[in-house]
Motif scaffolding. Structure first.
Motif, PDB file in Angstrom:
ATOM      1  N   LEU A 178       0.818  -1.217   0.000  1.00 31.55           N
ATOM      2  CA  LEU A 178       0.000   0.000   0.000  1.00 31.55           C
ATOM      3  C   LEU A 178       0.847   1.261   0.000  1.00 31.55           C
ATOM      4  N   LYS A 179       2.090   1.128   0.453  1.00 32.61           N
ATOM      5  CA  LYS A 179       2.972   2.288   0.411  1.00 32.61           C
ATOM      6  C   LYS A 179       3.177   2.712  -1.033  1.00 32.61           C
ATOM      7  N   LYS A 185      -7.295  -1.719  -4.524  1.00 28.97           N
ATOM      8  CA  LYS A 185      -8.416  -2.313  -3.791  1.00 28.97           C
ATOM      9  C   LYS A 185      -8.083  -3.697  -3.276  1.00 28.97           C
ATOM     10  N   GLN A 188      -6.055  -3.626  -0.178  1.00 24.47           N
ATOM     11  CA  GLN A 188      -6.841  -3.194   0.977  1.00 24.47           C
ATOM     12  C   GLN A 188      -7.723  -4.327   1.471  1.00 24.47           C
ATOM     13  N   ARG A 191      -5.693  -6.926   3.184  1.00 24.86           N
ATOM     14  CA  ARG A 191      -5.248  -6.457   4.491  1.00 24.86           C
ATOM     15  C   ARG A 191      -6.366  -6.602   5.515  1.00 24.86           C
ATOM     16  N   ASP A 195      -6.139  -9.095   8.648  1.00 26.59           N
ATOM     17  CA  ASP A 195      -6.248  -8.526   9.986  1.00 26.59           C
ATOM     18  C   ASP A 195      -7.351  -9.216  10.774  1.00 26.59           C
ATOM     19  N   LYS A 196      -8.457  -9.454  10.097  1.00 26.18           N
ATOM     20  CA  LYS A 196      -9.589 -10.104  10.751  1.00 26.18           C
ATOM     21  C   LYS A 196      -9.203 -11.499  11.223  1.00 26.18           C
ATOM     22  N   ARG A 199      -6.899 -11.411  14.243  1.00 26.51           N
ATOM     23  CA  ARG A 199      -7.558 -11.143  15.503  1.00 26.51           C
ATOM     24  C   ARG A 199      -8.393 -12.323  15.963  1.00 26.51           C
ATOM     25  N   ARG A 203      -7.931 -14.394  19.393  1.00 22.84           N
ATOM     26  CA  ARG A 203      -9.038 -14.711  20.297  1.00 22.84           C
ATOM     27  C   ARG A 203      -9.041 -16.189  20.614  1.00 22.84           C
ATOM     28  N   ARG A 206      -6.523 -16.976  23.174  1.00 25.70           N
ATOM     29  CA  ARG A 206      -6.933 -16.553  24.519  1.00 25.70           C
ATOM     30  C   ARG A 206      -7.940 -17.536  25.089  1.00 25.70           C
TER      31      ARG A 206
END
Lengths: 404, 416
Positions: A178-179, A185, A188, A191, A195-196, A199, A203, A206
């Motif tokens: 992205l830089k 698109k 993005q 990404r 990211d999802k 995370r 979870r 944990r």
């Protein structure tokens, strides 16, 4: 210069000539039966490249290929030819062949960075579609090294990372991309997806950790309850670092407790039953009853420590006697319970009205493999007498030296 | 203050050719001056001195450069725009002043000086972007201070966009280890100040780019309260644009978990409550700590409250089980102002939907008399909160009567 005769003839000849066609084919014509086959052999009309190009069968094709792969041509041209070849295979979804072509192209080391980058990126794509994620990743990384802003390489790299579940790295690839291409698109999208996943993975970690902690706490509570009651667990088979067995008995059982090892509680039974602590704080044990006379066993999966033996014996030998009891001897009031102290070859009599807890708390009772076992014999029988040879019998109630 | 002659003398000592020890003493002296209000006011009126100081940031002596940066930081922190100050007509001024300064009766402020000389802000920005520059953090402080007021903020943004682009700034801010000698934490407040302006917000929340998303993880950045506060401030400002709430709450940005995480604690929630939460808030470990700084906590709650302005936003927050988090937070929170903000949010979360026509709370027309009453109520509430806080504080002090009080020095950006 046609003579008059010929001119005359030619007209007729023409008709004749034309008529011939109605019945005969021209030289080397396609026959109606196999014209499709014939077509397929002409390189220009080939729909698919044959696996092997046999110069005998496909002379024209072999000729073309020779031109393409002519070693005399400069390496860039050869490499480009191989790239095109690879692309053609790729279009047909023949990814294996495509990879071979691209690899050959890279081997030429033609020095054209642009071309090498494309070869690597395309090969990465081929690997990707074959499911070879690690190879796809490696190729994308190599392409990125040559041209750090090559968009297709960056996208492929990020995708491979996602498939390999390296979500953090996928995000990094996207950020790098992205830089250079801030409005792309696809990057993005990747990404956000990476990211999802990242995370969600965190979870899950944990959640697993908390669950593990909970299990550990439960196990600790269980072992503490057992220890508090003074019940001794025996490890099944464990190599002792120091000397003889007998002195280590107590050490062994407390070691079992302190190690919080599941082995100490493991059940040998196929049912996989294990001692547990109920909501009121009582333990329930899996218990084995052994009937050496008939080589039989009974297994009770959850014997509450508060229950006494009679409670269970009354049910097991109550209404119906077991089928193996051919002599019809095993009535509850005829039975004598024992537990064995293997070490000292001693059998301890257990009163039927004792609670399980009380029995387990005996100084010489060791729970083997998490399952207490008791021997059941018919009082005053010939088998019992035989069984007792070589063993000492102790009465748990009367012998004052054996205080709990 | 100093006389004209004295000022001129100072100026001469600041020339690059002066002996280093004299230069050094002068800058030290000026630094001292910049430490108080009057000194600042005096210095700001002396454009030539400012230019000289700025020029010396390129001096070979690190000590002098450092002093000069600190002077500029102090001056920018104490930036109060005066009404009209006549331009300095010192005849001894050797430096070329931009014509604008003398012709127009401009407010003689630091920013005007810095911007008037075309090279200054761009030079600063260029140095900022240099990964090797040792004083990058000082530049961040200056810029951050300068952007506190809207007018100067506009100027800085304009130059920024021309020279470097906001994207570069965000990149530097988010790239760990970009500069080994600088941590760029003060870019946080800078971005927060810049987002006062709609142009900056437009850039931050550009749907075709990935800008605001890169700031989100920093709401949890333990190592710097300045950075954290700056990021939260930025997010709060961005949430004033309610047209963008849907996008902010969508997966494309997913702002909600990052606002809630600093407010969530280690208390165990039921499995049911956990499963309803956003993924990042599920199964938090028992050593989870909440945000330390009450001002940041308040800003987070204000941001969440902003997101409840639209019906869609309210639904999103209700759907994502924000309530259990707030419940536990309310139990834990001690600061009265923060608790008040929390209660406001909870009221919206558990309250009924507003009647038709009023779904977007930010667009509702409030009749004048009602508005007056609301304002009065607000003021009264503030007073009561202050009273409550004071009472609490006195109780605390009584408890530890012989413990020394901690002196929370004023953070007005001044370096002494």
């Amino acid at each position: 210069m046609a003579s008059k005769e010929v001119q005359h003839d030619s007209d007729d000849g023409m008709d004749e000539f034309m008529d011939k066609f109605k019945t005969q084919n021209y030289k080397n014509a396609f026959s109606e039966d196999n014209w499709e086959e014939e077509f397929d052999r002409i390189p220009m009309f080939m729909k698919k490249a044959p696996e092997e190009i046999d110069p005998q069968k496909y002379p024209e094709l072999a000729c073309l290929q020779a031109i393409l792969h002519d070693e005399d041509r400069p390496p860039e041209e050869q490499a480009k030819g191989l790239k095109d070849e690879g692309n053609a295979y790729f279009k047909e979804k023949n990814y294996q062949k495509a990879i071979l072509s691209y690899t050959a192209g890279l081997k030429k080391k033609c020095g054209d960075q642009e071309l090498d980058t494309v070869l690597l990126t395309n090969r990465a794509a081929a690997h990707f579609y074959l499911g070879n994620m690690r190879s796809a990743y490696n190729d994308a990384a190599a392409a990125k090294k040559i041209k750090p802003e090559h968009l297709k390489a960056l996208i492929r790299g990020a995708q491979s990372c996602i498939e390999l579940r390296n979500f953090s790295e996928a995000v990094q690839w996207c950020d790098e991309g992205l830089k250079a291409h801030p409005t792309d698109k696809k990057l993005q999208e990747l990404r956000a997806a990476a990211d999802k996943h990242k995370r969600a993975k965190e979870r899950d970690a944990r959640k697993a950790k908390i669950k593990q902690k909970k299990l550990l706490a439960e196990k600790e509570a269980l072992l503490a309850a057992i220890k508090d009651r003074g019940i001794k667990l025996l490890q099944s088979v464990k190599p002792r670092p120091s000397g003889s067995n007998s002195e280590d008995e107590d050490e062994g059982s407390s070691a079992a407790i302190s190690q919080l090892s599941l082995d100490g509680l493991g059940s040998q039974e196929a049912t996989g039953a294990q001692v547990f602590l109920d909501e009121q704080g009582s333990l329930h044990w899996p218990v084995l009853f052994l009937y050496p006379e008939h080589q039989q066993t009974d297994f009770i999966s959850a014997f509450s420590e508060k229950d006494c033996f009679l409670d269970h014996l009354a049910i097991m030998f109550g209404e119906e006697l077991p089928p193996w009891d051919t002599d019809r001897k095993y009535h509850p009031n005829n039975l004598q319970l024992y537990f064995e102290d293997e070490e000292k070859d001693t059998l301890y009599q257990v009163n039927q009205e004792t609670s399980l807890l009380h029995a387990l708390q005996h100084k010489r009772f060791f729970v083997k493999s998490g399952t207490p076992s008791f021997i059941v014999l018919v009082k005053i029988s010939s088998f019992s007498k035989q069984f007792f040879t070589g063993k000492t019998i102790r009465n748990t109630m009367e012998d004052s030296s054996l205080l709990w | 203050m100093l006389s004209e002659t004295e000022a001129a003398e100072l100026l001469s000592f600041l020339s690059p050719e002066t002996r280093p020890d004299v230069k050094g003493q002068t800058t030290e002296y000026i630094l001292g001056m910049s430490g108080n209000r009057d000194g600042c006011r005096f210095l700001r009126s002396k454009a030539d001195l400012l230019h000289a100081v700025f020029a010396l940031t390129s001096d070979p002596s690190i000590a002098i450069v450092k002093d000069c940066y600190h002077i500029l930081i102090n001056l920018s922190a104490d930036e109060t725009l005066h009404q009209v100050i006549s331009p300095d007509s010192s005849a001894d001024c050797r430096l070329n002043l931009h014509l604008a300064l003398t012709v127009q009766h401009y407010r003689s402020s630091l920013i005007q000086v810095l911007v008037a000389d075309v090279k200054v802000l761009p030079v600063l920005l260029k140095k900022l972007l240099d990964p090797e520059y040792v004083f990058a953090d000082q530049i961040c402080s200056i810029l951050s201070n300068l952007t506190r007021h809207t007018k100067t903020c506009k100027t800085v943004l304009k130059v920024l966009q021309e020279e470097a682009g906001l994207s570069q700034l965000v990149t530097i801010f988010c790239t760990e280890g970009y500069n080994k000698k600088a941590n760029f934490h003060y870019l946080g407040p800078l971005l927060s100040n810049l987002t006062q302006l709609p142009e900056a917000r437009d850039y931050m929340m550009d749907k075709d780019r990935c800008v605001i998303q890169r700031l989100l993880p920093f709401t949890q950045y333990q190592a710097s309260v300045v950075r954290r506060g700056g990021v939260v401030g930025t997010l709060r400002n961005c949430c004033f644009d309610h047209a963008r709430h849907e996008w902010l709450l969508s997966d494309a940005v997913d702002i909600l978990p990052f606002l809630l995480l600093p407010l969530a604690g280690p208390e165990e929630l039921t499995e049911e409550e956990n499963e309803g939460l956003p993924v990042d808030l599920q199964y938090l470990p028992e050593d989870k700590k909440r945000e330390d700084d009450p001002d940041i906590r308040k800003m987070l709650l204000e941001t969440l409250l902003l997101l409840t302005a639209t019906g869609g936003g309210r639904n999103a927050l209700k759907d994502k089980s924000v309530y259990p988090i707030m419940r536990e937070f309310h139990r834990w929170e001690k600061d009265v102002h923060v608790t008040a903000a929390c209660e406001k949010l909870v009221q919206v979360l558990i309250g009924d939907e507003p009647e038709q026509g009023m779904e977007n709370l930010m667009e509702v027309d409030i009749p004048e008399d009602v508005e007056v009453k609301l304002k009065e109520a607000d003021v009264k509430e503030q007073e009561e909160l202050e009273k409550e806080q004071e009472e609490m504080r006195q109780e605390e002090e009584k408890k530890k009567s012989d413990a020394p009080g901690t002196d929370k020095g004023q953070d007005d950006g001044l370096t002494r």
